[in-house]
Write an enzyme that holds these catalytic residues in place. Sequence first.
Site, PDB file in Angstrom:
ATOM      1  N   LYS A  45       0.997  -0.747   0.000  1.00  0.00           N
ATOM      2  CA  LYS A  45      -0.397   0.032   0.025  1.00  0.00           C
ATOM      3  C   LYS A  45       1.073   1.305  -0.178  1.00  0.00           C
ATOM      4  O   LYS A  45       0.524   2.221  -0.735  1.00  0.00           O
ATOM      5  CB  LYS A  45      -1.240   0.464   1.259  1.00  0.00           C
ATOM      6  CG  LYS A  45      -1.865   0.997   0.744  1.00  0.00           C
ATOM      7  CD  LYS A  45      -1.590   2.537   1.803  1.00  0.00           C
ATOM      8  CE  LYS A  45      -2.805   3.451   2.169  1.00  0.00           C
ATOM      9  NZ  LYS A  45      -2.182   4.390   1.929  1.00  0.00           N
ATOM     10  N   ASP A  49      -4.661   5.182 -15.874  1.00  0.00           N
ATOM     11  CA  ASP A  49      -5.888   4.082 -14.837  1.00  0.00           C
ATOM     12  C   ASP A  49      -5.441   3.691 -13.344  1.00  0.00           C
ATOM     13  O   ASP A  49      -5.123   2.610 -13.444  1.00  0.00           O
ATOM     14  CB  ASP A  49      -6.362   3.962 -15.470  1.00  0.00           C
ATOM     15  CG  ASP A  49      -7.426   1.918 -15.341  1.00  0.00           C
ATOM     16  OD1 ASP A  49      -7.803   2.342 -14.345  1.00  0.00           O
ATOM     17  OD2 ASP A  49      -8.604   1.319 -15.768  1.00  0.00           O
TER      18      ASP A  49
END
Length: 453
Positions: free
Chosen positions: A281, A297
């Site tokens: 993360k 994206d």
Amino acid sequence: MKKSITGFSKLSKRGKLRWIVENFFVDPENVMRELKSYWLQNEAQQKILDGFSENTISNYPLPYGVAPNFVINDKTYCVPMVIEESSVVAAASAAAKFWMTRGGFKAKVISTRKVGQVHFIWKGDFSKLQSKFPQLEKQLRKNAYPITQNMEKRGGGVVDIHLVDMSEHEKDYYQLKVTFETCDSMGANFINSVLEEFAKTLQNFIIQDTNFTDSEKDVMIVMSILSNYTPECLVRAWVECPVDKLGSFSNDIDAATFAHKFCKAIRIAHIDPHRAATHNKGIFNGVDAVVLATGNDFRAIEACGHTYAARDGQYRSLSYCKTEDGKFKFWMDIPLAIGTVGGLTTLHPIAKRSLELLDNPGAEELMMIIAATGLAQNFAAIRSLVTTGIQQGHMKMHLLNILNHLEATQDEVDLALEFFNNKAVSFTAVREFLNSQRPVDKKLSKAFVYKKT
Ligand code: MEV
């Protein structure tokens, strides 16, 4: 209050907003005013944003920051980052500066292939289809040529096509698995258009070829779609320097101890999926921020990165570390299917500026910049975790945010920063601290939670 509606998409933007505020909010006029205040003054610019999505009623602003001093392959970049989380840009900048004087980041693109699949159900004799495959492949390429010709001129196109037998997993299930090269574009539209053409050709080929019996003529195309798992669109970023050049760290940690703890932290993220998720993360804090800033994206990038992190069956760290012959080496391989032409990269005005800020890189250069930023983010996070702990940096930002909400003066901010050094920060504690500094008529009431706009 009405919670559902037919024909919502046909309403004007103002009409949509009015319906929303009147049916979902207790204070419609205020909410209307507030959401409208985020419409861009420049109508042409607003129209561009509205064109990206549907049913738009306002804009959702996010901070657009930059991390300067990123030396990657001996070129210095100022990296644009779109992210809502405090400390991320500061951490990237600090890591960039740290490595700037230690050789900078290095990166190389390992490969740039993308994948798409036509998934189909067929009850025929697979060996027959296999023997016919050279002819089928010629036909597939020929029929798709109107779509592929431009990409081919740019050096890309369909690299290879494989017929894959998936029937051991699901009865009568097969695939056309196609590898693409899409040059500087992300290529999603290109890939999907080619795949849909392939699906039609496949069906017609089987119908028209006399080798297939009538009962074999029926091909059910389940779907034709790119795969966001692109392990062959891979980039490596790394940093290295002699251990003793790492310097010294907070809490009296010397370079050798730092390197040792750092490598252990990476090792733990390889062993334990709970830690690996948080570790990765942190990497995506950096990766996504640049992906967003450059109009790419981020969902595709995340989906792919996490799949890659689990490629051996267990979810693991994307980064690696070792000390060898007195050298500290820290690196990461990450699949990044991004583009620098087409799509939002060319339409979004700020994405265009981001690319300009980066000296208009091609897709491969941008892959390296994104990977280096992810690695920098990971370095900064692990450095904090194994030295001071993560809260020290976070708490300063948290404190500044609270002081901002409570409209503290600059003098109060300076005093609070000193006071809360090594003390736990909470909204109540900061409010009480400010009250202890203020005269009676300026004290904040306990009911003061967040600034009303
Ligand atoms: C927070 O957004 C990211 C970190 O938790 C990453 C990590 O723990 O490695 C700090």
